[in-house]
Design a protein around this motif. Structure first.
Motif, PDB file in Angstrom:
ATOM      1  N   SER A 104       0.789  -1.169  -0.035  1.00  0.00           N
ATOM      2  CA  SER A 104       0.018  -0.009   0.093  1.00  0.00           C
ATOM      3  C   SER A 104       0.996   1.375  -0.071  1.00  0.00           C
ATOM      4  O   SER A 104       2.027   1.377   0.643  1.00  0.00           O
ATOM      5  N   TYR A 105       0.668   2.161  -0.918  1.00  0.00           N
ATOM      6  CA  TYR A 105       1.197   3.403  -0.892  1.00  0.00           C
ATOM      7  C   TYR A 105       0.435   4.391  -0.337  1.00  0.00           C
ATOM      8  O   TYR A 105      -0.594   4.653  -0.451  1.00  0.00           O
ATOM      9  N   PHE A 106       1.327   5.351   0.592  1.00  0.00           N
ATOM     10  CA  PHE A 106       0.549   6.276   1.436  1.00  0.00           C
ATOM     11  C   PHE A 106       1.211   7.614   1.410  1.00  0.00           C
ATOM     12  O   PHE A 106       2.336   7.540   1.368  1.00  0.00           O
ATOM     13  N   ASP A 107       0.393   8.747   1.042  1.00  0.00           N
ATOM     14  CA  ASP A 107       0.971  10.162   1.442  1.00  0.00           C
ATOM     15  C   ASP A 107       1.848  10.023   2.761  1.00  0.00           C
ATOM     16  O   ASP A 107       1.024   9.479   3.874  1.00  0.00           O
ATOM     17  N   ALA A 108       2.810  10.788   2.959  1.00  0.00           N
ATOM     18  CA  ALA A 108       3.288  10.809   4.603  1.00  0.00           C
ATOM     19  C   ALA A 108       2.453  11.147   5.677  1.00  0.00           C
ATOM     20  O   ALA A 108       2.644  10.947   6.947  1.00  0.00           O
ATOM     21  N   ALA A 109       1.514  11.902   5.177  1.00  0.00           N
ATOM     22  CA  ALA A 109       0.531  12.645   6.258  1.00  0.00           C
ATOM     23  C   ALA A 109      -0.783  11.480   6.450  1.00  0.00           C
ATOM     24  O   ALA A 109      -1.660  11.946   7.225  1.00  0.00           O
ATOM     25  N   ASN A 110      -0.714  10.395   5.818  1.00  0.00           N
ATOM     26  CA  ASN A 110      -2.042   9.807   5.808  1.00  0.00           C
ATOM     27  C   ASN A 110      -1.832   8.726   7.038  1.00  0.00           C
ATOM     28  O   ASN A 110      -2.039   7.520   6.688  1.00  0.00           O
ATOM     29  N   TYR A 111      -1.735   9.242   8.343  1.00  0.00           N
ATOM     30  CA  TYR A 111      -1.457   8.227   9.371  1.00  0.00           C
ATOM     31  C   TYR A 111      -2.932   7.414   9.561  1.00  0.00           C
ATOM     32  O   TYR A 111      -2.591   6.279   9.957  1.00  0.00           O
ATOM     33  N   LYS A 112      -4.138   7.734   9.198  1.00  0.00           N
ATOM     34  CA  LYS A 112      -5.178   7.019   9.493  1.00  0.00           C
ATOM     35  C   LYS A 112      -5.131   5.669   8.609  1.00  0.00           C
ATOM     36  O   LYS A 112      -5.506   4.489   8.860  1.00  0.00           O
ATOM     37  N   SER A 113      -4.776   5.991   7.194  1.00  0.00           N
ATOM     38  CA  SER A 113      -4.761   5.076   6.507  1.00  0.00           C
ATOM     39  C   SER A 113      -3.569   3.668   6.712  1.00  0.00           C
ATOM     40  O   SER A 113      -3.418   2.664   6.741  1.00  0.00           O
ATOM     41  N   MET A 114      -2.370   4.561   7.247  1.00  0.00           N
ATOM     42  CA  MET A 114      -1.293   3.657   7.624  1.00  0.00           C
ATOM     43  C   MET A 114      -1.695   2.907   9.024  1.00  0.00           C
ATOM     44  O   MET A 114      -1.329   1.727   9.123  1.00  0.00           O
ATOM     45  N   ALA A 115      -2.393   3.367   9.763  1.00  0.00           N
ATOM     46  CA  ALA A 115      -2.895   2.752  11.073  1.00  0.00           C
ATOM     47  C   ALA A 115      -3.837   1.575  10.353  1.00  0.00           C
ATOM     48  O   ALA A 115      -3.666   0.309  10.786  1.00  0.00           O
ATOM     49  N   VAL A 116      -4.686   1.618   9.351  1.00  0.00           N
ATOM     50  CA  VAL A 116      -5.478   0.640   8.814  1.00  0.00           C
ATOM     51  C   VAL A 116      -4.437  -0.552   8.318  1.00  0.00           C
ATOM     52  O   VAL A 116      -4.643  -1.814   8.587  1.00  0.00           O
ATOM     53  N   SER A 117      -3.472  -0.156   7.639  1.00  0.00           N
ATOM     54  CA  SER A 117      -2.521  -0.947   7.141  1.00  0.00           C
ATOM     55  C   SER A 117      -1.856  -2.045   8.115  1.00  0.00           C
ATOM     56  O   SER A 117      -1.896  -3.075   8.020  1.00  0.00           O
ATOM     57  N   ALA A 118      -1.406  -1.201   9.103  1.00  0.00           N
ATOM     58  CA  ALA A 118      -0.894  -1.979  10.276  1.00  0.00           C
ATOM     59  C   ALA A 118      -1.878  -3.021  10.761  1.00  0.00           C
ATOM     60  O   ALA A 118      -1.402  -4.142  11.151  1.00  0.00           O
ATOM     61  N   ARG A 119      -3.376  -2.485  11.044  1.00  0.00           N
ATOM     62  CA  ARG A 119      -4.134  -3.652  11.408  1.00  0.00           C
ATOM     63  C   ARG A 119      -4.478  -4.729  10.499  1.00  0.00           C
ATOM     64  O   ARG A 119      -4.492  -5.910  10.973  1.00  0.00           O
ATOM     65  N   LEU A 120      -4.075  -4.442   9.247  1.00  0.00           N
ATOM     66  CA  LEU A 120      -4.147  -5.528   8.335  1.00  0.00           C
ATOM     67  C   LEU A 120      -2.792  -6.377   8.221  1.00  0.00           C
ATOM     68  O   LEU A 120      -2.819  -7.433   7.292  1.00  0.00           O
ATOM     69  N   GLY A 121      -1.670  -6.180   8.798  1.00  0.00           N
ATOM     70  CA  GLY A 121      -0.441  -6.831   8.942  1.00  0.00           C
ATOM     71  C   GLY A 121       0.439  -6.144   8.255  1.00  0.00           C
ATOM     72  O   GLY A 121       1.521  -6.899   7.930  1.00  0.00           O
ATOM     73  N   GLY A 122       0.240  -5.125   7.648  1.00  0.00           N
ATOM     74  CA  GLY A 122       1.083  -4.368   6.792  1.00  0.00           C
ATOM     75  C   GLY A 122       2.357  -3.883   7.959  1.00  0.00           C
ATOM     76  O   GLY A 122       2.174  -3.341   8.787  1.00  0.00           O
ATOM     77  N   VAL A 123       3.440  -4.132   7.051  1.00  0.00           N
ATOM     78  CA  VAL A 123       4.761  -3.670   7.603  1.00  0.00           C
ATOM     79  C   VAL A 123       5.285  -2.772   6.844  1.00  0.00           C
ATOM     80  O   VAL A 123       5.521  -2.802   5.893  1.00  0.00           O
ATOM     81  N   ARG A 124       5.855  -1.438   7.625  1.00  0.00           N
ATOM     82  CA  ARG A 124       6.327  -0.315   6.787  1.00  0.00           C
ATOM     83  C   ARG A 124       7.706  -1.119   5.989  1.00  0.00           C
ATOM     84  O   ARG A 124       8.533  -1.726   6.699  1.00  0.00           O
ATOM     85  N   ASP A 125       7.876  -0.660   4.596  1.00  0.00           N
ATOM     86  CA  ASP A 125       9.063  -1.221   4.011  1.00  0.00           C
ATOM     87  C   ASP A 125       9.737  -0.067   3.313  1.00  0.00           C
ATOM     88  O   ASP A 125       9.264   0.355   2.372  1.00  0.00           O
ATOM     89  N   ASP A 126      10.745   0.425   3.954  1.00  0.00           N
ATOM     90  CA  ASP A 126      11.514   1.629   3.613  1.00  0.00           C
ATOM     91  C   ASP A 126      12.357   1.165   2.418  1.00  0.00           C
ATOM     92  O   ASP A 126      12.846   2.090   1.685  1.00  0.00           O
ATOM     93  N   MET A 127      12.585  -0.273   2.019  1.00  0.00           N
ATOM     94  CA  MET A 127      13.440  -0.384   0.602  1.00  0.00           C
ATOM     95  C   MET A 127      12.371  -0.573  -0.373  1.00  0.00           C
ATOM     96  O   MET A 127      12.879  -0.635  -1.749  1.00  0.00           O
ATOM     97  N   ALA A 128      11.168  -0.546  -0.616  1.00  0.00           N
ATOM     98  CA  ALA A 128      10.021  -0.751  -1.625  1.00  0.00           C
ATOM     99  C   ALA A 128      10.194   0.640  -2.353  1.00  0.00           C
ATOM    100  O   ALA A 128      10.475   1.667  -1.850  1.00  0.00           O
ATOM    101  N   VAL A 129      10.109   0.461  -3.837  1.00  0.00           N
ATOM    102  CA  VAL A 129      10.110   1.638  -4.540  1.00  0.00           C
ATOM    103  C   VAL A 129       8.793   2.514  -4.492  1.00  0.00           C
ATOM    104  O   VAL A 129       7.439   1.677  -4.503  1.00  0.00           O
ATOM    105  N   PRO A 130       8.523   3.575  -4.062  1.00  0.00           N
ATOM    106  CA  PRO A 130       7.205   4.222  -3.909  1.00  0.00           C
ATOM    107  C   PRO A 130       6.710   4.644  -5.179  1.00  0.00           C
ATOM    108  O   PRO A 130       7.090   4.625  -6.211  1.00  0.00           O
ATOM    109  N   GLN A 131       5.221   4.663  -5.171  1.00  0.00           N
ATOM    110  CA  GLN A 131       4.603   5.178  -6.452  1.00  0.00           C
ATOM    111  C   GLN A 131       4.959   6.560  -6.545  1.00  0.00           C
ATOM    112  O   GLN A 131       5.271   6.961  -7.897  1.00  0.00           O
ATOM    113  N   ASP A 132       5.012   7.409  -5.640  1.00  0.00           N
ATOM    114  CA  ASP A 132       5.186   8.847  -5.642  1.00  0.00           C
ATOM    115  C   ASP A 132       6.204   9.282  -4.866  1.00  0.00           C
ATOM    116  O   ASP A 132       6.237   8.531  -3.952  1.00  0.00           O
TER     117      ASP A 132
END
Length: 168
Positions: A128-156
């Motif tokens: 999942s790609y997020f605007d850096a200010a989109n904390y609410k969606s990042m929290a949803v991602s974490a609830r879904l088991g998503g883990v931040r991946d700073d090595m991934a190529v970003p969309q933007d």
């Protein structure tokens, strides 16, 4: 044409988009609420995004589904697996219309489509790609088991990327 599935969760029906969904979709994408998705968007771009959400089913075997609440029949947003030239990897994304946040709809819909993608498409990973200010969606991602991946190529440039792995 690839069959577009309908998925069911405890409270939701995730179903193919229909033209009756376009006015609410268009209003969302033209509003300030779409700023975390590069918006607000102009009318011609919104139509292109809506049509792309449907066309991806034919091109990739996945795309967008509308989020409908079983109890009311109301469409409250969209969840999708995005891909194509604008996406470095297959992306799990969601959006909720005004007034429907904070009720767990994004988590429930995102989890159902993520699981469908891993089981039906045989994918081993999604992002999942997020605007850096989109904390609410990042929290949803974490609830879904998503883990931040700073090595991934970003969309933007500046995007924050969360990764989901099958079996986790």
């Amino acid at each position: 044409m690839s069959a577009i599935p309908t998925l069911h969760t405890a409270r939701l029906v995730l179903r193919p988009p229909v033209m009756a969904d376009y006015p609410a979709y268009s209003a969302f994408m033209a509003s300030d609420r779409s700023r975390m998705m590069g918006g607000p968007h102009v009318r011609w771009a919104v139509w292109g995004m809506f049509a792309s959400d449907v066309a991806m089913w034919e091109l990739y075997g996945h795309g967008a589904l509308m989020i409908e609440v079983k109890a009311s029949g109301e469409c409250v947003g969209q969840v999708g697996i995005n891909h194509g030239p604008m996406f470095p990897e297959k992306e799990l994304g969601w959006m909720l219309y005004a007034g429907f946040e904070g009720q767990g709809f994004a988590t429930e819909a995102g989890g159902a489509l993520r699981d469908w993608a891993f089981e039906t498409l045989g994918l081993s990973t999604l992002v999942s790609y997020f605007d850096a200010a989109n904390y609410k969606s990042m929290a949803v991602s974490a609830r879904l088991g998503g883990v931040r991946d700073d090595m991934a190529v970003p969309q933007d440039e500046g995007d924050v990327v969360y990764r989901y792995l099958a079996g986790r």
